[in-house]
Design a protein around this motif. Structure first.
Motif, short mmCIF file in Angstrom:
data_model
loop_
_atom_site.label_atom_id
_atom_site.label_comp_id
_atom_site.label_asym_id
_atom_site.label_seq_id
_atom_site.Cartn_x
_atom_site.Cartn_y
_atom_site.Cartn_z
N VAL A 18 34.55 35.89 29.94
CA VAL A 18 35.52 36.27 30.71
C VAL A 18 37.10 36.18 30.49
N GLN A 19 37.21 34.74 29.82
CA GLN A 19 38.45 34.36 29.51
C GLN A 19 39.11 35.15 28.23
N GLN A 20 38.12 35.65 27.56
CA GLN A 20 38.45 36.48 26.35
C GLN A 20 38.49 37.63 26.47
N ALA A 24 32.45 43.15 31.96
CA ALA A 24 31.22 43.40 32.70
C ALA A 24 31.07 42.55 33.84
N ARG A 25 30.51 43.27 34.80
CA ARG A 25 30.22 42.58 36.25
C ARG A 25 29.15 41.64 36.43
N PRO A 26 28.24 41.75 35.71
CA PRO A 26 27.18 40.70 35.55
C PRO A 26 27.85 39.28 34.80
N THR A 27 28.74 39.53 33.98
CA THR A 27 29.31 38.22 33.24
C THR A 27 30.44 37.68 34.13
N LEU A 28 31.15 38.53 34.89
CA LEU A 28 31.89 38.11 35.79
C LEU A 28 31.32 37.19 36.89
N ALA A 29 30.10 37.95 37.35
CA ALA A 29 29.33 37.08 38.53
C ALA A 29 28.99 35.88 38.17
N THR A 30 28.32 35.93 36.94
CA THR A 30 27.59 34.50 36.49
C THR A 30 28.96 33.61 36.36
N ALA A 31 30.12 33.65 35.97
CA ALA A 31 31.13 32.92 35.55
C ALA A 31 31.60 32.35 37.24
N VAL A 32 31.95 33.41 38.14
CA VAL A 32 32.09 33.07 39.45
C VAL A 32 31.13 32.25 40.20
N ARG A 33 29.97 32.59 40.06
CA ARG A 33 28.82 31.66 40.53
C ARG A 33 28.44 30.33 40.10
N VAL A 48 33.57 22.74 54.28
CA VAL A 48 34.46 23.90 53.54
C VAL A 48 33.70 25.00 53.16
N GLU A 49 33.81 26.22 53.52
CA GLU A 49 32.99 27.21 52.82
C GLU A 49 34.03 27.89 51.96
N VAL A 50 33.71 28.09 50.68
CA VAL A 50 34.30 28.84 49.66
C VAL A 50 33.71 30.04 49.21
N ARG A 51 34.62 31.14 49.47
CA ARG A 51 34.11 32.47 49.45
C ARG A 51 34.60 33.34 48.26
N VAL A 52 33.97 34.03 47.54
CA VAL A 52 34.38 34.89 46.64
C VAL A 52 33.65 36.12 46.49
N PRO A 53 34.21 36.93 47.45
CA PRO A 53 33.30 38.22 47.48
C PRO A 53 33.67 38.92 46.45
N PRO A 54 32.52 39.93 45.93
CA PRO A 54 31.11 40.00 46.72
C PRO A 54 30.21 38.95 45.96
N PHE A 55 30.71 38.24 45.20
CA PHE A 55 29.71 37.40 44.35
C PHE A 55 29.08 36.22 45.03
N ASP A 78 39.67 36.15 45.55
CA ASP A 78 38.87 37.20 44.48
C ASP A 78 38.50 36.37 43.35
N ALA A 79 37.61 37.11 42.56
CA ALA A 79 37.02 36.42 41.13
C ALA A 79 37.97 36.15 40.36
N THR A 80 39.07 37.04 40.07
CA THR A 80 40.17 36.66 39.16
C THR A 80 40.96 35.11 39.32
N THR A 81 41.31 35.13 40.68
CA THR A 81 41.92 34.07 41.27
C THR A 81 41.19 32.78 41.19
N TRP A 82 40.00 33.14 41.55
CA TRP A 82 38.81 31.81 41.77
C TRP A 82 38.93 31.23 40.37
N LEU A 83 38.55 32.03 39.22
CA LEU A 83 38.34 31.45 37.92
C LEU A 83 39.72 30.83 37.37
N ALA A 84 40.83 31.44 37.81
CA ALA A 84 42.10 30.80 37.32
C ALA A 84 42.16 29.71 37.90
N LEU A 85 41.97 29.33 39.40
CA LEU A 85 41.92 28.07 40.01
C LEU A 85 40.80 27.19 39.39
#
Length: 120
Positions: A18-20, A24-33, A48-55, A78-85
């Motif tokens: 993802v950083q490169q 692809a949605r499955p790759t993004l989903a795996t990185a987030v999860r 605390v509940e941390v949510r990154v929908p829809p993943f 969102d996923a992009t923000t979560w991964l940046a954090l």
């Protein structure tokens, strides 16, 4: 039944892809999860509940356990923000100031827990 645990090698590979620029949605989903899984393992708790929908969503951070209805401490982004954090590319304060994350509740500040150490 608990969700399937993502192995570190698979999570790291997905995150690097993802950083490169992989989109692809499955790759993004795996990185987030995987990064959420690592957060929950590194900072166990249920306050605390941390949510990154829809993943995915996880509960983390020590404190009072939430059992019914909407949790009092919720972080959502969102996923992009979560991964940046999670990787330290974006600070918590920066994300909040840019309205890229929604955080409610007295325990919803994740500054002390980011970046996710395994994601570095």
């Amino acid at each position: 039944m608990p969700p399937r645990r993502i192995e570190d090698a698979d999570g790291i590979a997905a995150l690097r892809a993802v950083q490169q620029g992989e989109t692809a949605r499955p790759t993004l989903a795996t990185a987030v999860r995987w990064t959420l899984q690592r957060l929950a393992e590194d900072v166990p708790g249920n306050s605390v509940e941390v949510r990154v929908p829809p993943f995915a969503a996880v509960q983390a951070v020590p404190g009072p356990r939430h059992t019914r209805g909407t949790p009092p401490n919720v972080v959502e982004t969102d996923a992009t923000t979560w991964l940046a954090l999670a990787t330290g590319e974006l600070t918590w304060d920066g994300a909040v100031a840019q309205a890229r994350v929604s955080a409610s509740g007295s325990r919803a500040d994740l500054t002390a827990f980011l970046p996710v150490h395994a994601a570095l």
